[in-house]
Structure formats: C-alpha cells, structure tokens
Write a protein that holds these residues in place. Sequence first.
Motif, PDB file in Angstrom:
ATOM      1  N   VAL A  83       0.873  -1.176   0.000  1.00 17.99           N
ATOM      2  CA  VAL A  83       0.000   0.000   0.000  1.00 17.99           C
ATOM      3  C   VAL A  83       0.908   1.222   0.000  1.00 17.99           C
ATOM      4  O   VAL A  83       1.556   1.536   1.001  1.00 17.99           O
ATOM      5  N   LEU A  84       0.959   1.911  -1.125  1.00 15.93           N
ATOM      6  CA  LEU A  84       1.939   2.982  -1.295  1.00 15.93           C
ATOM      7  C   LEU A  84       1.535   4.264  -0.593  1.00 15.93           C
ATOM      8  O   LEU A  84       2.321   4.854   0.149  1.00 15.93           O
ATOM      9  N   GLU A  85       0.321   4.720  -0.827  1.00 16.70           N
ATOM     10  CA  GLU A  85      -0.069   6.019  -0.297  1.00 16.70           C
ATOM     11  C   GLU A  85      -1.559   6.041  -0.001  1.00 16.70           C
ATOM     12  O   GLU A  85      -2.317   5.193  -0.474  1.00 16.70           O
ATOM     13  N   PRO A  98     -13.616   8.515   3.067  1.00 18.45           N
ATOM     14  CA  PRO A  98     -13.037   9.727   2.471  1.00 18.45           C
ATOM     15  C   PRO A  98     -11.631   9.540   1.924  1.00 18.45           C
ATOM     16  O   PRO A  98     -11.070  10.478   1.367  1.00 18.45           O
ATOM     17  N   ARG A  99     -11.037   8.360   2.063  1.00 19.97           N
ATOM     18  CA  ARG A  99      -9.655   8.142   1.639  1.00 19.97           C
ATOM     19  C   ARG A  99      -9.597   7.090   0.527  1.00 19.97           C
ATOM     20  O   ARG A  99     -10.414   6.171   0.479  1.00 19.97           O
ATOM     21  N   VAL A 100      -8.591   7.250  -0.324  1.00 19.98           N
ATOM     22  CA  VAL A 100      -8.330   6.302  -1.407  1.00 19.98           C
ATOM     23  C   VAL A 100      -6.938   5.728  -1.197  1.00 19.98           C
ATOM     24  O   VAL A 100      -5.965   6.477  -1.035  1.00 19.98           O
ATOM     25  N   TYR A 101      -6.839   4.397  -1.210  1.00 21.27           N
ATOM     26  CA  TYR A 101      -5.568   3.703  -0.992  1.00 21.27           C
ATOM     27  C   TYR A 101      -5.016   3.242  -2.341  1.00 21.27           C
ATOM     28  O   TYR A 101      -5.716   2.591  -3.122  1.00 21.27           O
ATOM     29  N   THR A 102      -3.767   3.576  -2.594  1.00 18.79           N
ATOM     30  CA  THR A 102      -3.080   3.131  -3.806  1.00 18.79           C
ATOM     31  C   THR A 102      -2.312   1.858  -3.486  1.00 18.79           C
ATOM     32  O   THR A 102      -1.384   1.867  -2.668  1.00 18.79           O
ATOM     33  N   ILE A 103      -2.708   0.758  -4.130  1.00 15.04           N
ATOM     34  CA  ILE A 103      -2.127  -0.558  -3.860  1.00 15.04           C
ATOM     35  C   ILE A 103      -1.272  -0.959  -5.053  1.00 15.04           C
ATOM     36  O   ILE A 103      -1.743  -0.957  -6.194  1.00 15.04           O
ATOM     37  N   GLU A 104      -0.024  -1.298  -4.793  1.00 17.81           N
ATOM     38  CA  GLU A 104       0.887  -1.780  -5.833  1.00 17.81           C
ATOM     39  C   GLU A 104       1.054  -3.285  -5.686  1.00 17.81           C
ATOM     40  O   GLU A 104       1.357  -3.788  -4.605  1.00 17.81           O
ATOM     41  N   THR A 106       2.809  -6.884  -7.459  1.00 16.54           N
ATOM     42  CA  THR A 106       3.868  -7.410  -8.320  1.00 16.54           C
ATOM     43  C   THR A 106       3.679  -8.908  -8.455  1.00 16.54           C
ATOM     44  O   THR A 106       3.589  -9.628  -7.453  1.00 16.54           O
ATOM     45  N   HIS A 107       3.623  -9.353  -9.708  1.00  9.21           N
ATOM     46  CA  HIS A 107       3.435 -10.783 -10.001  1.00  9.21           C
ATOM     47  C   HIS A 107       4.383 -11.148 -11.134  1.00  9.21           C
ATOM     48  O   HIS A 107       4.111 -10.864 -12.306  1.00  9.21           O
ATOM     49  N   GLY A 108       5.520 -11.752 -10.776  1.00 11.22           N
ATOM     50  CA  GLY A 108       6.523 -12.052 -11.785  1.00 11.22           C
ATOM     51  C   GLY A 108       7.117 -10.770 -12.343  1.00 11.22           C
ATOM     52  O   GLY A 108       7.600  -9.906 -11.613  1.00 11.22           O
ATOM     53  N   GLU A 109       7.068 -10.621 -13.664  1.00 10.26           N
ATOM     54  CA  GLU A 109       7.584  -9.426 -14.320  1.00 10.26           C
ATOM     55  C   GLU A 109       6.555  -8.305 -14.412  1.00 10.26           C
ATOM     56  O   GLU A 109       6.859  -7.219 -14.907  1.00 10.26           O
ATOM     57  N   PHE A 110       5.349  -8.533 -13.947  1.00  9.32           N
ATOM     58  CA  PHE A 110       4.263  -7.568 -14.090  1.00  9.32           C
ATOM     59  C   PHE A 110       4.071  -6.799 -12.789  1.00  9.32           C
ATOM     60  O   PHE A 110       4.021  -7.381 -11.702  1.00  9.32           O
ATOM     61  N   THR A 111       3.931  -5.485 -12.914  1.00 11.64           N
ATOM     62  CA  THR A 111       3.669  -4.604 -11.778  1.00 11.64           C
ATOM     63  C   THR A 111       2.565  -3.637 -12.171  1.00 11.64           C
ATOM     64  O   THR A 111       2.624  -3.020 -13.244  1.00 11.64           O
ATOM     65  N   TRP A 112       1.567  -3.502 -11.320  1.00  9.18           N
ATOM     66  CA  TRP A 112       0.454  -2.607 -11.608  1.00  9.18           C
ATOM     67  C   TRP A 112      -0.083  -2.035 -10.302  1.00  9.18           C
ATOM     68  O   TRP A 112       0.246  -2.496  -9.209  1.00  9.18           O
ATOM     69  N   GLN A 113      -0.913  -1.021 -10.433  1.00  9.93           N
ATOM     70  CA  GLN A 113      -1.490  -0.334  -9.283  1.00  9.93           C
ATOM     71  C   GLN A 113      -3.002  -0.263  -9.426  1.00  9.93           C
ATOM     72  O   GLN A 113      -3.531  -0.131 -10.533  1.00  9.93           O
ATOM     73  N   ARG A 179      -2.536   1.355   6.906  1.00  6.35           N
ATOM     74  CA  ARG A 179      -1.993   0.843   5.650  1.00  6.35           C
ATOM     75  C   ARG A 179      -1.411  -0.550   5.838  1.00  6.35           C
ATOM     76  O   ARG A 179      -1.595  -1.437   4.993  1.00  6.35           O
ATOM     77  N   LYS A 180      -0.707  -0.762   6.945  1.00  6.72           N
ATOM     78  CA  LYS A 180      -0.114  -2.066   7.209  1.00  6.72           C
ATOM     79  C   LYS A 180      -1.185  -3.134   7.402  1.00  6.72           C
ATOM     80  O   LYS A 180      -1.048  -4.272   6.921  1.00  6.72           O
ATOM     81  N   GLN A 181      -2.271  -2.792   8.076  1.00  5.12           N
ATOM     82  CA  GLN A 181      -3.345  -3.754   8.295  1.00  5.12           C
ATOM     83  C   GLN A 181      -4.004  -4.169   6.975  1.00  5.12           C
ATOM     84  O   GLN A 181      -4.251  -5.362   6.734  1.00  5.12           O
ATOM     85  N   LEU A 182      -4.284  -3.194   6.126  1.00  5.90           N
ATOM     86  CA  LEU A 182      -4.899  -3.519   4.839  1.00  5.90           C
ATOM     87  C   LEU A 182      -3.933  -4.276   3.935  1.00  5.90           C
ATOM     88  O   LEU A 182      -4.340  -5.159   3.170  1.00  5.90           O
ATOM     89  N   GLU A 183      -2.667  -3.951   4.017  1.00  4.52           N
ATOM     90  CA  GLU A 183      -1.663  -4.663   3.223  1.00  4.52           C
ATOM     91  C   GLU A 183      -1.576  -6.121   3.640  1.00  4.52           C
ATOM     92  O   GLU A 183      -1.523  -7.026   2.783  1.00  4.52           O
TER      93      GLU A 183
END
Length: 576
Positions: A83-85, A98-104, A106-113, A179-183
């Motif tokens: 969870v980046l930000e 009221p908040r939006v969590y940006t989740i990154e 990574t699966h092998g060579e693929f990375t997305w948010q 963030r740590k709990q959701l991660e």
Amino acid sequence: MSLTNRRQVNTSSLKKIAADMSNLIESLDSRELHFEGEELDSDVVHDPKAPVGIPFSAIYNTKGFKEPQVQLYLSGCPIRVRVLEVERFTSTTKVPSPRVYTIELTHGEFTWQVKRKYKHFQELHRELLRYKAFIRLPIPTRRHTVRRQTVKREEARQIPSLPRTSENMVRDDHLSSRRKQLEDYVANLLKMPLYKNYHGTMEFLGVSQLSFIHDLGPKGIEGMIMKRSGGHRIPGLNCCGQGRLCYRWSKRWLVVKDSFLLYMKPDSGAVSFVLLVDKEFSIKIGKKETETKYGLRIDNLSRSLILKCNSYRHALWWGQGIEEFVQKNGKNFLKHHRFGSYAAIQENTLAKWYVNAKGYFEDIANAMEAAKEEIFITDWWLSPEIFMKRPVVEGNRWRLDCILRRKAQQGVRIFVILYKEVELALGINSEYTKRTLMRLHPNIKVMRHPDHVSSTVYLWAHHEKLVIIDQSVAFVGGIDLAYGRWDDNEHRLTDVGSVKRITANKSESSVNLSSLAETVQPQVETPVTTPLQGCSDDAQEISRMKGVGRTKKFVRFSIYKQLHRHTMHRADSVSS
C-alpha cells in the motif's frame, strides 16, 4: 398404516428442509468459483528461469469470469502487495470512505497499481463471507457437489480479519498502521487459493485471463465498465440512427495495453472489440464531450468509444490512468512517422530482400511449416491450389491448401483476409477461395472485405500482401499467393514447366527445366504420392483453370493452343 404415516412425515420434512435451504441459498452469493492449486508462501523466492509463463494462444481459449478452471495467475509465482499512499479526496465527515488507498501489486515481471476505498475492502470481505457459508452447505445438486469436491479438506478457509474501525475514526497519525493492516489483509488473502481465484477477488485486484501474457505487453489498467454502442467511423458499422434511442449500454471488462485497448464479455470471456493506439488517440472527460453523466470518451482513427463510470472521480481516474500508461509504454504509436506510417523506425532488424517469387514462396512454406500458434495472411488474390515449392517432388505436401490444413490440424490458428472484388469488374473469385479454405478445418477463418453494399465503397481495393507467422516473422512487400506470381531468374512467360512432377527416386538435379521449355513434346510423369504426402481430397489432378482440357480450337488465348500442341494441357498449374 404406520409405515405409510412415517413416509408421509419424512416426505413433508424433506420438503420443508429443501424449502428452507432454497431460501437460504437465495440470500447467499451463489456465483461459481474454481479452487485448485496449493497454498503459496510469499516468502518463496521465484526463479525467473522457471517456465511459468502463459502462452499467447491462451487468448483463443478465454472463458467466462465465473466458470471453473480459469487460469488467471502465473503458476508457482507469488503476488507481492504494497500500500503505497493514502489520499484524502474530501474534507467532509459525511462521506463514509473519504480516503483512497493506492495498492501496488507485483506478479513475476508484471507490476500494476489499483486504487480502492475502504468500502471496497468491506464489500469484498462480505462477499467472501457469504461464499464461505455457501460452500459449507451440502446442497443436493450436482454442480454444488462437484464444487465442494474441488476444495481440499486441509485447505485453509479462515478469512483474514479486516480492521473494523470506521474510516472516519482513523486519525492521520494512525494511517501508517492502517496501511499495514490492509496490506496484510490482501497479502494473506492471496495465499489462499479458495479466495484468490474467486471472481470477486479478481475484480478487486484488476486482473483477468489476459493480464499476464508476456507477448501482449505490460499489464495496464483493467476493470468493469459500462460501454455505449456505436461510435464507429467506418461506414456501415453503426446503427441506422445516431440518436439516443439507438444507443444501448453493455457491461464489459476493459483491458488497457501499450498499443491497444480491448473489452471482453464477462459471461463468455470473448473479446468483443480492439481499439488501437494511433496518432489520433485521445481521451476526453465530461458530459459535454460524451453526452453522458460521468462519461469518458476514447477516440482514434476508427472509432469514438464512450464509457460510463460511477462518478466523476472514477472517470478521472480511468482517463488519467489510460493516458499515463499509453504515454509511458506506447508513445511511439502516438507520433507521426516517416511516410505516414503508424510504426516508428526500428534499428538492427533482421531483413531479407526478395526479387523473385521462387525464394519467397519457399521461405513462406518453411515458415508456415514451423508455425506453432498463428498464421495471418492478407492477399488481393489467393489460389488455394498453388504450389509453394517447385518442382513438385513430394506430391501435394507443399501445396498451399495442404500446408494450411496440416497446420490447422496441429492446432495452429489461421486467419485470412481477402479482397472482396466487384464481380462485374474482376474475376478473381474470392468467394471460391473462402469456401475452399473454410472447408479444410475449423481453425481456418477467412474474411472478405469490404462489403460494398453497406459501406458504399467501390473504387478501392485491398492490395496488402502479408504473411505473418507467430507474431514474430513477417513477409511484406507484395506477392500474392496466386497463379501467375511464381517466377525465378529465368523469367519464363509461364510457370507450367516449373511444377512438372518428378518421381521421388529421381534427383532434382536430373531435371533440366530449361530443356523442358525447349522440348517439342515433353512428357509429364505420373506422380508417386503416398497418403501422408498429399491431401486426401486431391486424388484427381485436374487443373481448375477455365478452358484446360477442352478440345475446341482456341482463338483468343494462344497459350492454351501451345499447351495442347505440346501435350501439356494437364499440368498442375497454369499461369493466369
């Protein structure tokens, strides 16, 4: 009497239990789910040399999102979560999330948010709880019994705990722990195949069956959207009207890649439309541009695609995400290039120049024989009976239709686009070519274009001559796979002598093609063909050219007169 009463009591009790179970099932989420594989440990180090990739041919075997045995992820490769930000998009306390969590991820060579609110976590958690309760019920149906049997008894079923504190009650100085709990919640959820392969989890993570195919490029944004029909710039593809009464909205899964966008049908998994990234590619947001509340418009040279989102922020997130991804990975397709081409200049590309069709046809035949996944062919004219390698020493093995049938039987997908001629002006008979190729095997698909009636286009033709093998080798430049195109450095007026059959035990060097053209009465030998060498439908070696084999005098075409004079009228191929 007592036995009869007991049977009535048992029957009524069973009916009551069945009614109660049916009511309980209606209140649960009964969508299908497939559970296979073992629990993966996120600490396992992935070996990049291991064969975990999904083949490109998987695009032809897509299934519905709720169907079992759907391969979504790379085998033996964990998914890492961060969870980046955290972004607060409103200052009011009336909004529950009221908040939006940006989740990154990574699966092998693929990375997305992906961006998710806390309410999205809650919705996923409630849906998984309903499914967990549903899978425990011994419902006496075959589908549910099979589904329960696929779940291993020792498999972990306990859903990770989700933080219960309301989003409005979390202070800014406690966001790091939040963030740590959701991660941890998402990471632990992805360790359990029971919930990892669930279609609700798939939608939450923004993944599909086309996400992790290496040959399709990097993974972009994906998600469920509402798509409006129409918007095609090509005449004949739109509805008869352009008003709102002719529009219809459909639920589709949108996939963004570096050079194209596509959307799929969730029920069947079929790819409905592909929109290419070109120099006219643009994105516009707003009701003024889309005539739709919370609308998003994507334009290119062929279509104006209208999407409908849940809110203006959702539309803004889609628009910015697509724009950033395309600018980062596909910016070469957005620029103007030399000679008006859509593609940029590529350095150090292996290329070979062809002068005559002899080497061109032979290399195409060898490339087709080595094909593993796909063969694409576009021609102005295509003759299925043309021989690709000459002289003919192996029967019909290297005849075009026999090559295509052989590869189609091996599982190779073959796609052919032919020019649909105006029959009053041309006699290339593309309908015969399409009918002949389509009858060979279901893996061969043929399309004739354009449709002159609906598109009202008459004064142009397809002159592209392309053969593309496995998305890696392309033959371009312009030689139709048709009669009259074969030639070598001797430049004969006809290619009849070049297809003269010789027996397999006679060496190729013993055949003097130049002397064959000068001989007054050449002898055409009977081919020695085994069942493995030729097509089963070609037992009769009769030319399909008009006029061949007739005994009447020829006045208009002197070539047929010469063929009859030299007893060569039953040759396998005659130049047009």
